[in-house]
Scaffold this motif. Structure first.
Motif, PDB file in Angstrom:
ATOM      1  N   GLY A 143      18.439   6.187 -58.337  1.00  0.00           N
ATOM      2  CA  GLY A 143      18.261   6.228 -56.884  1.00  0.00           C
ATOM      3  C   GLY A 143      18.912   7.438 -56.232  1.00  0.00           C
ATOM      4  N   ASN A 144      19.653   8.242 -56.987  1.00  0.00           N
ATOM      5  CA  ASN A 144      20.301   9.420 -56.399  1.00  0.00           C
ATOM      6  C   ASN A 144      19.288  10.587 -56.384  1.00  0.00           C
ATOM      7  OD1 ASN A 144      21.932  11.417 -55.451  1.00  0.00           O
ATOM      8  ND2 ASN A 144      23.611  11.060 -56.910  1.00  0.00           N
ATOM      9  N   PHE A 145      18.359  10.504 -55.431  1.00  0.00           N
ATOM     10  CA  PHE A 145      17.280  11.501 -55.372  1.00  0.00           C
ATOM     11  C   PHE A 145      17.810  12.884 -55.014  1.00  0.00           C
ATOM     12  CE2 PHE A 145      14.860   7.575 -55.078  1.00  0.00           C
ATOM     13  CZ  PHE A 145      13.816   7.833 -55.960  1.00  0.00           C
ATOM     14  N   ALA A 146      18.900  12.954 -54.211  1.00  0.00           N
ATOM     15  CA  ALA A 146      19.444  14.276 -53.867  1.00  0.00           C
ATOM     16  C   ALA A 146      19.916  14.985 -55.136  1.00  0.00           C
ATOM     17  CB  ALA A 146      20.580  14.135 -52.864  1.00  0.00           C
ATOM     18  N   SER A 147      20.526  14.238 -56.055  1.00  0.00           N
ATOM     19  CA  SER A 147      20.999  14.832 -57.307  1.00  0.00           C
ATOM     20  C   SER A 147      19.815  15.235 -58.192  1.00  0.00           C
ATOM     21  CB  SER A 147      21.902  13.835 -58.038  1.00  0.00           C
ATOM     22  OG  SER A 147      22.345  14.383 -59.250  1.00  0.00           O
ATOM     23  N   TRP A 148      18.824  14.340 -58.325  1.00  0.00           N
ATOM     24  CA  TRP A 148      17.652  14.663 -59.154  1.00  0.00           C
ATOM     25  C   TRP A 148      16.903  15.856 -58.578  1.00  0.00           C
ATOM     26  CZ3 TRP A 148      15.307  15.821 -63.114  1.00  0.00           C
ATOM     27  CH2 TRP A 148      13.923  15.870 -63.226  1.00  0.00           C
ATOM     28  N   ARG A 149      16.847  15.952 -57.241  1.00  0.00           N
ATOM     29  CA  ARG A 149      16.128  17.071 -56.626  1.00  0.00           C
ATOM     30  C   ARG A 149      16.779  18.406 -57.034  1.00  0.00           C
ATOM     31  NH1 ARG A 149      11.184  17.493 -53.715  1.00  0.00           N
ATOM     32  NH2 ARG A 149      11.310  19.388 -52.511  1.00  0.00           N
ATOM     33  N   VAL A 150      18.113  18.419 -57.135  1.00  0.00           N
ATOM     34  CA  VAL A 150      18.819  19.638 -57.538  1.00  0.00           C
ATOM     35  C   VAL A 150      18.486  19.961 -59.005  1.00  0.00           C
ATOM     36  CG1 VAL A 150      21.104  20.603 -57.992  1.00  0.00           C
ATOM     37  CG2 VAL A 150      20.678  19.380 -55.850  1.00  0.00           C
ATOM     38  N   ALA A 151      18.611  18.957 -59.893  1.00  0.00           N
ATOM     39  CA  ALA A 151      18.326  19.194 -61.313  1.00  0.00           C
ATOM     40  C   ALA A 151      16.853  19.561 -61.514  1.00  0.00           C
ATOM     41  CB  ALA A 151      18.690  17.947 -62.124  1.00  0.00           C
ATOM     42  N   TRP A 152      15.963  18.862 -60.793  1.00  0.00           N
ATOM     43  CA  TRP A 152      14.517  19.127 -60.868  1.00  0.00           C
ATOM     44  C   TRP A 152      14.213  20.578 -60.493  1.00  0.00           C
ATOM     45  CZ3 TRP A 152      11.590  20.336 -56.423  1.00  0.00           C
ATOM     46  CH2 TRP A 152      10.202  20.337 -56.587  1.00  0.00           C
ATOM     47  N   ALA A 153      14.847  21.063 -59.396  1.00  0.00           N
ATOM     48  CA  ALA A 153      14.590  22.434 -58.928  1.00  0.00           C
ATOM     49  C   ALA A 153      15.042  23.459 -59.966  1.00  0.00           C
ATOM     50  CB  ALA A 153      15.307  22.681 -57.600  1.00  0.00           C
ATOM     51  N   CYS A 154      15.956  23.053 -60.863  1.00  0.00           N
ATOM     52  CA  CYS A 154      16.488  23.981 -61.866  1.00  0.00           C
ATOM     53  C   CYS A 154      15.813  23.806 -63.221  1.00  0.00           C
ATOM     54  CB  CYS A 154      17.994  23.784 -62.000  1.00  0.00           C
ATOM     55  SG  CYS A 154      18.876  24.162 -60.479  1.00  0.00           S
ATOM     56  N   GLY A 155      14.656  23.161 -63.255  1.00  0.00           N
ATOM     57  CA  GLY A 155      13.870  23.093 -64.490  1.00  0.00           C
ATOM     58  C   GLY A 155      14.224  21.948 -65.426  1.00  0.00           C
ATOM     59  N   PHE A 156      15.090  21.019 -64.999  1.00  0.00           N
ATOM     60  CA  PHE A 156      15.422  19.880 -65.859  1.00  0.00           C
ATOM     61  C   PHE A 156      14.202  18.966 -66.000  1.00  0.00           C
ATOM     62  CE2 PHE A 156      20.141  19.580 -66.545  1.00  0.00           C
ATOM     63  CZ  PHE A 156      20.461  20.819 -66.016  1.00  0.00           C
ATOM     64  N   THR A 157      14.040  18.367 -67.180  1.00  0.00           N
ATOM     65  CA  THR A 157      12.978  17.392 -67.443  1.00  0.00           C
ATOM     66  C   THR A 157      13.579  15.997 -67.366  1.00  0.00           C
ATOM     67  OG1 THR A 157      11.736  18.887 -68.855  1.00  0.00           O
ATOM     68  CG2 THR A 157      11.384  16.535 -69.232  1.00  0.00           C
ATOM     69  N   PHE A 158      12.889  15.106 -66.667  1.00  0.00           N
ATOM     70  CA  PHE A 158      13.364  13.716 -66.524  1.00  0.00           C
ATOM     71  C   PHE A 158      13.053  12.949 -67.809  1.00  0.00           C
ATOM     72  CE2 PHE A 158      13.445   9.374 -65.134  1.00  0.00           C
ATOM     73  CZ  PHE A 158      14.418   9.365 -64.146  1.00  0.00           C
ATOM     74  N   HIS A 159      14.046  12.286 -68.382  1.00  0.00           N
ATOM     75  CA  HIS A 159      13.801  11.554 -69.632  1.00  0.00           C
ATOM     76  C   HIS A 159      13.625  10.060 -69.430  1.00  0.00           C
ATOM     77  CE1 HIS A 159      14.511  15.240 -71.579  1.00  0.00           C
ATOM     78  NE2 HIS A 159      15.820  15.222 -71.475  1.00  0.00           N
ATOM     79  N   GLY A 160      14.326   9.480 -68.466  1.00  0.00           N
ATOM     80  CA  GLY A 160      14.156   8.039 -68.293  1.00  0.00           C
ATOM     81  C   GLY A 160      15.284   7.384 -67.537  1.00  0.00           C
ATOM     82  N   THR A 161      15.093   6.087 -67.360  1.00  0.00           N
ATOM     83  CA  THR A 161      16.085   5.250 -66.686  1.00  0.00           C
ATOM     84  C   THR A 161      16.686   4.329 -67.740  1.00  0.00           C
ATOM     85  OG1 THR A 161      14.730   5.285 -64.707  1.00  0.00           O
ATOM     86  CG2 THR A 161      16.435   3.595 -64.809  1.00  0.00           C
ATOM     87  N   VAL A 162      17.993   4.326 -67.844  1.00  0.00           N
ATOM     88  CA  VAL A 162      18.660   3.507 -68.851  1.00  0.00           C
ATOM     89  C   VAL A 162      19.444   2.415 -68.127  1.00  0.00           C
ATOM     90  CG1 VAL A 162      20.242   3.540 -70.826  1.00  0.00           C
ATOM     91  CG2 VAL A 162      18.872   5.581 -70.282  1.00  0.00           C
TER      92      VAL A 162
END
Ligand SMILES: CC(C)(COP(=O)(O)OP(=O)(O)OC[C@H]1O[C@@H](n2cnc3c(N)ncnc32)[C@H](O)[C@@H]1OP(=O)(O)O)[C@@H](O)C(=O)NCCC(=O)NCCS
Length: 375
Positions: A143-162
């Motif tokens: 749910g921390n979309f602000a954090s994911w938005r930062v990682a996403w903008a830097c080319g990170f690939t989302f792997h999953g929810t654990v």
């Protein structure tokens, strides 16, 4: 720079917008402010309450980390154009061995909303790869979309929810994980983040869903087998239903719109475009209306708005798709009528597709609509 004392051993990194520097004892007051801020408490593992003694201990531990060969590497974040180098947050690289590291970050409230963290993340990740690192992992509370938005903008690939991946203050939280490997482009996202652009016609507005739309939710009435399990939001399921849809949009899997009454803005249902990964330029159209919103043509108007957006060229704010597909169960005449009015063609009937509530089986009808250019 190993072998040098702290802070001389800390490499200063800058991209002209953000500067990463060694922490200083003068940063403690702002570290304490950051750690007592509600967003930091909500999304990170900071102990709470947090006092100046803890801040001083934190800065001492950072110094100790830098002077240990495989220790944690933490930088203070400042704006590059700030001559006073005021502390705006912290970013940390924690080595796990074998060229693997994990990244953590947080901003002082005054540092937020300025795109400082994406620059900081690129600098720290590139620094890790320059040291011979091969992969950088990112984790955040679900749910921390602000954090994911930062990682996403830097080319990170989302792997999953654990489930229950992360713990803080004796509580477990579901966690998101992602990573970026050496050689990846850190300047652009690896996958799209879908946006629900506002579309309006004939008394219907398509807009992003909002948390407050829970007030419009109703118990579901209708063909239960007409939708995939969990597709209909109810007053009980709405928060999790919405979180899942926001997750899918942030991972480029689908685009959801709230179908709303244009005058009152009250939620009436959901319209969705689901990306078809294996079929370039194709998406599946879906829609549902809350029971009280049915019978006034809203699904057809919403469907038309979505398909116009889907087929409009990307340069004009559309998706530039060439084909839409849809599926209705054999019993669902109301939905088949919507697709017929939208110009879809039925192209096949799949036997024994799903079970009705009495256990008998229903067929699926498959539909397609091509752009005029592809016909
Ligand atoms: C996470 C954090 C570092 C992000 O930094 P920030 O300054 O708030 O981010 P920005 O305002 O620069 O926003 C970056 C982008 O994210 C978007 N964004 C911010 N919050 C968002 C949200 N809740 N949902 C979707 N997008 C969001 C912004 O619109 C912006 O998008 P853009 O690049 O298209 O303009 C900061 O919010 C923070 O310190 N949070 C508390 C601590 C924390 O969560 N740390 C991470 C733990 S894993």
């Amino acid at each position: 720079m190993t072998g040098m004392p702290f802070p001389a051993c800390v490499p200063e990194l800058t991209d002209g917008v953000v500067r990463l520097r060694a922490h200083r004892v003068e940063d403690v007051d702002r570290i304490v402010e950051q750690c007592n801020d509600p967003e930091s408490i909500r999304w990170t593992t900071v102990p709470t309450p947090y006092d100046a003694a803890m801040g001083r201990e934190f800065v001492e531990s950072i110094a100790a980390g830098w002077t240990t060969p495989a220790g944690d590497r933490l930088w203070a974040i400042t704006a590059a154009d700030d001559p006073d180098e005021v502390f705006m947050g912290t970013i940390d690289v924690r080595a796990k061995g074998a060229g693997i590291a994990s990244i953590g970050f947080g901003l002082h409230p005054e540092g937020r909303g300025r795109h400082l963290m994406a620059g900081a993340l690129r600098l720290a990740t590139q620094w890790w790869f320059d040291q011979g690192g091969v992969r950088m992992f990112w984790q955040a509370n679900r749910g921390n979309f602000a954090s994911w938005r930062v990682a996403w903008a830097c080319g990170f690939t989302f792997h999953g929810t654990v489930p229950e991946l992360l713990t803080a203050r004796d509580q477990a939280f579901d966690g998101w994980t992602g990573s970026v490997g050496r050689g990846a482009d850190l300047t652009r996202p690896a996958a799209p983040w879908r946006e629900s652009v506002v579309l309006e016609a004939d008394g219907i507005r398509l807009r992003p869903w909002r948390d407050e739309d829970i007030d419009a939710m109703e118990p579901w009435v209708g063909l239960e087998h007409a939708m995939p399990p969990g597709a209909q939001p109810t007053p009980e399921t709405f928060p999790d239903w919405l979180l899942r849809r926001r997750e899918r949009m942030s991972q480029g899997q689908s685009t959801h719109w709230c179908i709303a009454d244009a005058e009152s803005d009250r939620a009436m249902g959901d319209a969705v475009l689901i990306d078809k990964d294996q079929e370039e330029g194709t998406a599946e159209l879906g829609y549902l209306l809350l029971p009280s919103a049915r019978g006034r043509g809203a699904a057809t108007i919403a469907g038309r708005l979505v398909l116009e957006h889907a087929f409009a060229p990307e340069g004009e704010g559309g998706r530039g798709l060439r084909k839409l597909v849809a599926l209705t169960v054999g019993d669902n005449q109301a939905s088949a009528g919507v697709l017929e009015r939208l110009g879809f063609t039925p192209w096949g009937r799949e036997p024994a597709f799903c079970a009705r509530s009495d256990g008998s089986l229903d067929d699926a009808r498959h539909w397609a609509l091509l752009t005029p250019d592809s016909r």
